[in-house]
Design a protein around this motif. Sequence first.
Motif, PDB file in Angstrom:
ATOM      1  N   VAL A   1     -34.542  18.191 -10.956  1.00 28.98           N
ATOM      2  CA  VAL A   1     -33.037  17.315 -10.654  1.00 28.98           C
ATOM      3  C   VAL A   1     -32.196  18.286  -9.462  1.00 28.98           C
ATOM      4  N   ALA A   2     -31.363  17.546  -8.858  1.00 29.80           N
ATOM      5  CA  ALA A   2     -30.612  18.226  -7.710  1.00 29.80           C
ATOM      6  C   ALA A   2     -29.133  17.912  -8.180  1.00 29.80           C
ATOM      7  N   PHE A   3     -28.109  18.880  -8.205  1.00 33.67           N
ATOM      8  CA  PHE A   3     -26.921  18.861  -8.062  1.00 33.67           C
ATOM      9  C   PHE A   3     -26.171  18.941  -6.842  1.00 33.67           C
ATOM     10  N   LEU A   4     -25.194  18.075  -6.470  1.00 35.11           N
ATOM     11  CA  LEU A   4     -24.411  18.200  -5.037  1.00 35.11           C
ATOM     12  C   LEU A   4     -22.957  18.333  -5.579  1.00 35.11           C
ATOM     13  N   GLY A   5     -22.486  19.351  -5.082  1.00 35.23           N
ATOM     14  CA  GLY A   5     -20.782  19.604  -5.333  1.00 35.23           C
ATOM     15  C   GLY A   5     -20.203  18.966  -4.164  1.00 35.23           C
ATOM     16  N   TYR A   6     -19.536  17.931  -4.599  1.00 36.21           N
ATOM     17  CA  TYR A   6     -19.059  17.011  -3.393  1.00 36.21           C
ATOM     18  C   TYR A   6     -17.495  17.165  -3.271  1.00 36.21           C
ATOM     19  N   VAL A   7     -16.869  17.186  -2.262  1.00 38.62           N
ATOM     20  CA  VAL A   7     -15.431  17.210  -2.012  1.00 38.62           C
ATOM     21  C   VAL A   7     -15.191  16.140  -1.011  1.00 38.62           C
ATOM     22  N   SER A   8     -14.416  15.060  -1.306  1.00 39.51           N
ATOM     23  CA  SER A   8     -14.181  13.636  -0.542  1.00 39.51           C
ATOM     24  C   SER A   8     -13.121  13.977   0.350  1.00 39.51           C
ATOM     25  N   ARG A   9     -13.490  13.890   1.658  1.00 40.37           N
ATOM     26  CA  ARG A   9     -12.437  13.959   2.534  1.00 40.37           C
ATOM     27  C   ARG A   9     -12.385  12.514   3.347  1.00 40.37           C
TER      28      ARG A   9
ATOM     29  N   THR B   1     -16.614  14.815 -14.158  1.00 43.35           N
ATOM     30  CA  THR B   1     -16.502  16.095 -13.292  1.00 43.35           C
ATOM     31  C   THR B   1     -15.652  15.823 -12.095  1.00 43.35           C
ATOM     32  N   ARG B   2     -14.637  14.850 -12.116  1.00 41.87           N
ATOM     33  CA  ARG B   2     -13.626  14.670 -10.903  1.00 41.87           C
ATOM     34  C   ARG B   2     -12.681  15.661 -11.208  1.00 41.87           C
ATOM     35  N   LYS B   3     -12.308  16.294 -10.153  1.00 45.63           N
ATOM     36  CA  LYS B   3     -11.344  17.348 -10.308  1.00 45.63           C
ATOM     37  C   LYS B   3     -10.622  17.383  -8.872  1.00 45.63           C
ATOM     38  N   GLU B   4      -9.126  17.758  -8.700  1.00 46.16           N
ATOM     39  CA  GLU B   4      -8.634  18.155  -7.735  1.00 46.16           C
ATOM     40  C   GLU B   4      -9.113  19.226  -6.811  1.00 46.16           C
ATOM     41  N   ALA B   5      -9.086  19.208  -5.488  1.00 52.27           N
ATOM     42  CA  ALA B   5      -9.544  20.286  -4.814  1.00 52.27           C
ATOM     43  C   ALA B   5      -8.824  20.669  -3.673  1.00 52.27           C
ATOM     44  N   VAL B   6      -8.674  21.874  -3.164  1.00 50.01           N
ATOM     45  CA  VAL B   6      -8.016  22.306  -2.003  1.00 50.01           C
ATOM     46  C   VAL B   6      -6.472  21.952  -2.242  1.00 50.01           C
TER      47      VAL B   6
END
Length: 251
Positions: free
Chosen positions: A198-206, A231-236
Amino acid sequence: MAENLDSDNPLSIHAEQRLDSDDDDVSLDASFFLNENYQLQKFTFGTETIELYCLQSSLTDYDLTGQLVWPGAKLLAEYLLEKANDIKGFSVIELGAGLGLTGLLCARLCDHVVITDYNETILKVTQMNVDHQISSGDLSPCKVEVHKLDWSVEDHMVAIKEKYPQGFDLTRYQQSCLPPLFSTLRKFLKQQRARPNVAFLGYVSRWKSMDEAVCCEATKLDLEIKEVPGTRKEAVSGLYEGWIYEISLRP
């Protein structure tokens, strides 16, 4: 003034300036623009603390954005630590690793990790980080290796698959350059294994257009992609939102 990038050395710029009948050649070494003042910084995830050589900011010129730790890497590191019991004993390959934060965390949790990137400057710093972990006693030398992998160079892919014919249980990446990324993921996911990988992608939506393109590109290559619930979290500092994608071959 005319500027040309040296095809044999993309970090070398040659500038020619012509004034009347006299020729003045000015050679600008890329090291003039390159910041290599790496400092050790601690990153803590639960019970794990990792020290990395990194920058606090980086020029986007010359494709050196991997000199700092990006939000997607932190997001994915947190998630993998939460899954520590599930990935124990796994063999992992990290794509577009940058400084290797999540790969080094995986090396503490898994049997073996291959950390890859394609930029020579970034790979040098990543190896510094691996060596620092080993010399500090936080990592066994046999647990992790660093390799060059340019997604557009088939020979790089072939070399890694030949060296690791057993394949990998887990592939991870922190953000997306879509067509080559998913093409590369698919090749690793197709390697035959006793258990599904399996692959996991850490994705930040811009951008919303990128959010849509991620799922669209995966579907084109017959990959199943789904957001991992919870897994949704605030980033930056709350400017963006990030989450984890799980990617596998369609049955």
